[in-house]
Design an enzyme around this catalytic site. Structure first.
Site, PDB file in Angstrom:
ATOM      1  N   ASP A 175      69.076 -14.060 -22.224  1.00  0.00           N
ATOM      2  CA  ASP A 175      67.528 -13.340 -22.218  1.00  0.00           C
ATOM      3  C   ASP A 175      66.907 -14.591 -21.338  1.00  0.00           C
ATOM      4  OD1 ASP A 175      65.741 -11.318 -23.768  1.00  0.00           O
ATOM      5  OD2 ASP A 175      64.717 -13.132 -23.664  1.00  0.00           O
ATOM      6  N   TYR A 307      56.176 -12.546 -19.855  1.00  0.00           N
ATOM      7  CA  TYR A 307      56.431 -11.530 -19.236  1.00  0.00           C
ATOM      8  C   TYR A 307      55.526 -11.152 -17.935  1.00  0.00           C
ATOM      9  CZ  TYR A 307      59.713 -10.130 -22.723  1.00  0.00           C
ATOM     10  OH  TYR A 307      60.954 -10.266 -23.483  1.00  0.00           O
ATOM     11  N   HIS A 366      73.072  -8.641 -27.907  1.00  0.00           N
ATOM     12  CA  HIS A 366      72.033  -9.596 -27.073  1.00  0.00           C
ATOM     13  C   HIS A 366      71.922 -10.988 -27.841  1.00  0.00           C
ATOM     14  CE1 HIS A 366      68.690 -10.092 -24.335  1.00  0.00           C
ATOM     15  NE2 HIS A 366      67.670 -10.577 -25.206  1.00  0.00           N
TER      16      HIS A 366
END
Length: 398
Positions: A175, A307, A366
């Site tokens: 990630d 983000y 993930h």
């Protein structure tokens, strides 16, 4: 140089009382009926959230969890300066008793956290004397300020390793952690002997630099399994990426809502981790609530702000477009339920000059350190063995 301080988690009673009250009094909206197999189509099902709320209210004991975290992880803090910012960085550091141990930095992403490194701690002192041992370092992604990009976080992580006395090291991440460590490798190729990631994201090949690679992708020159994994990326961005749009544009607004509502934070995290694992994987209730509390305790918009700080343009400039040099051995573990994928020939063209390890798995997603830890550990060991001897020799005796 700032002193390294031992750290233990000790949440004050006032904060715990507030969390407990908000959980018990939380209002969960009614849900609509979905066809079987589509219960998560509109987001977190109310029935699942109600069950978690009841567990949190009646069975979850933070003090027991807190004691277990403090006994499991050797935690520290250190102040590190990056530009005009001073980061009081939290990190886990388990030093191996073995003289031949290899320094390894493990970097988590969102909505993960430092506890994901638990499965790697066995590598510090393996029972088999022939198995490679590791010094394990796992920093917590620091709270983001405006403009605190991935490259700046990478510089902080490298300074941490140097502060700990590790001039050369290997790195592993998924990630956001994979992007941070790719940036470390790009900026400090002399220090990063090897980089292994489980989030294989690549830029679209350049028509000028990599026309053949672009052509292969355009015509779909892929195996059935490769097509399946690329189609999963398309599905995720079409159906599951709404959270990233919100966090990438208005992180402060969503943080107001999440930090004021423990159940809201729980729903936000639990819904997103649901899409990243095998369909038959069952998330442990206590683990998910603990992850939620760790984000509540951060008391900042940092988890969302990453983000925006690492927007598409900045991420491309700092991480995706630069190619990792031949100095750095590069390895990938690809899991079928991951939300990123690239073929080896794509990676060779656009990501790294020296790919020494490549493993396609038939199970996992993930969060491999949580879901399939044995496979990840095996891959880390295999990757380190794949590093050319002359570079691997730099890792001993640190």
């Amino acid at each position: 140089m700032s002193a390294i301080r031992p750290f233990t988690i000790d949440v004050n009673n006032e904060t715990l009382d507030w969390i407990t009250h908000r959980v018990k009094t939380a209002k969960i909206p009614s849900d609509i009926t979905h066809p079987e197999g589509h219960e998560w189509d509109d987001g977190m099902p109310s029935s699942v959230l109600e069950d978690l709320k009841n567990f949190w209210s009646t069975q979850y004991d933070w003090r027991q969890v807190e004691a277990r975290l403090n006994s499991t992880f050797k935690m520290f803090k250190v102040e590190l300066t990056e530009g005009d910012e001073t980061i009081d960085l939290h990190f886990v550091h388990h030093r191996s008793p073995r003289e031949d141990a290899v320094p390894l930095i493990f970097a988590h992403g969102w909505p993960g956290n430092f506890t994901e490194v638990k499965s790697l701690l066995s590598l510090t002192d393996p029972s088999d004397p022939k198995q490679q041992a590791f010094h394990i370092v796992a920093p917590t992604i620091p709270g983001f300020r405006p403009g605190f990009s991935i490259a700046r976080i990478a510089r902080v992580y490298h300074k941490l390793m140097v502060t700990l006395g590790y001039k050369h090291y290997v790195a592993q991440g998924g990630d956001w952690g994979s992007f941070i460590l790719r940036s470390v490798a790009i900026q400090y190729p002399e220090a990063v002997v090897g980089l292994h990631i489980n989030f294989p994201a690549a830029p679209i090949p350049s028509p000028l630099k990599n026309p053949i690679t672009l052509f292969w992708l355009a015509i779909g020159w892929l195996t059935p399994e490769e097509k399946k994994r690329i189609n999963r990326i398309k599905w995720f961005f079409e159906e599951e990426s709404g959270y990233s749009k919100i966090q990438g544009t208005k992180p402060q607004t969503i943080s107001h809502a999440l930090l004021d509502s423990p159940i809201g934070m729980l729903a936000w995290i639990r819904e997103k981790i649901n899409a990243g694992v095998e369909p038959d994987y069952v998330w442990d209730k206590e683990e998910v609530i603990t992850w939620t509390i760790l984000y509540l305790l951060a008391d900042s918009a940092g988890a969302a702000r990453i983000y925006k700080a690492a927007n598409a343009k900045t991420l491309a400039e700092e991480v995706l477009n630069p190619k990792i040099s031949r100095q750095v051995a590069f390895g990938i573990s690809s899991f079928p339920q991951e939300i990123a994928y690239m073929t080896r020939w794509w990676a060779e063209a656009c990501v790294a000059e020296n790919i020494t390890y490549w493993k396609m798995h038939d199970k996992g997603g993930h969060f491999p350190a949580v879901e399939v830890p044995d496979r990840l550990l095996e891959d880390i060991l295999g990757f380190v063995k794949s590093i050319p001897v002359e570079r691997r020799s730099l890792l001993s005796g640190q």
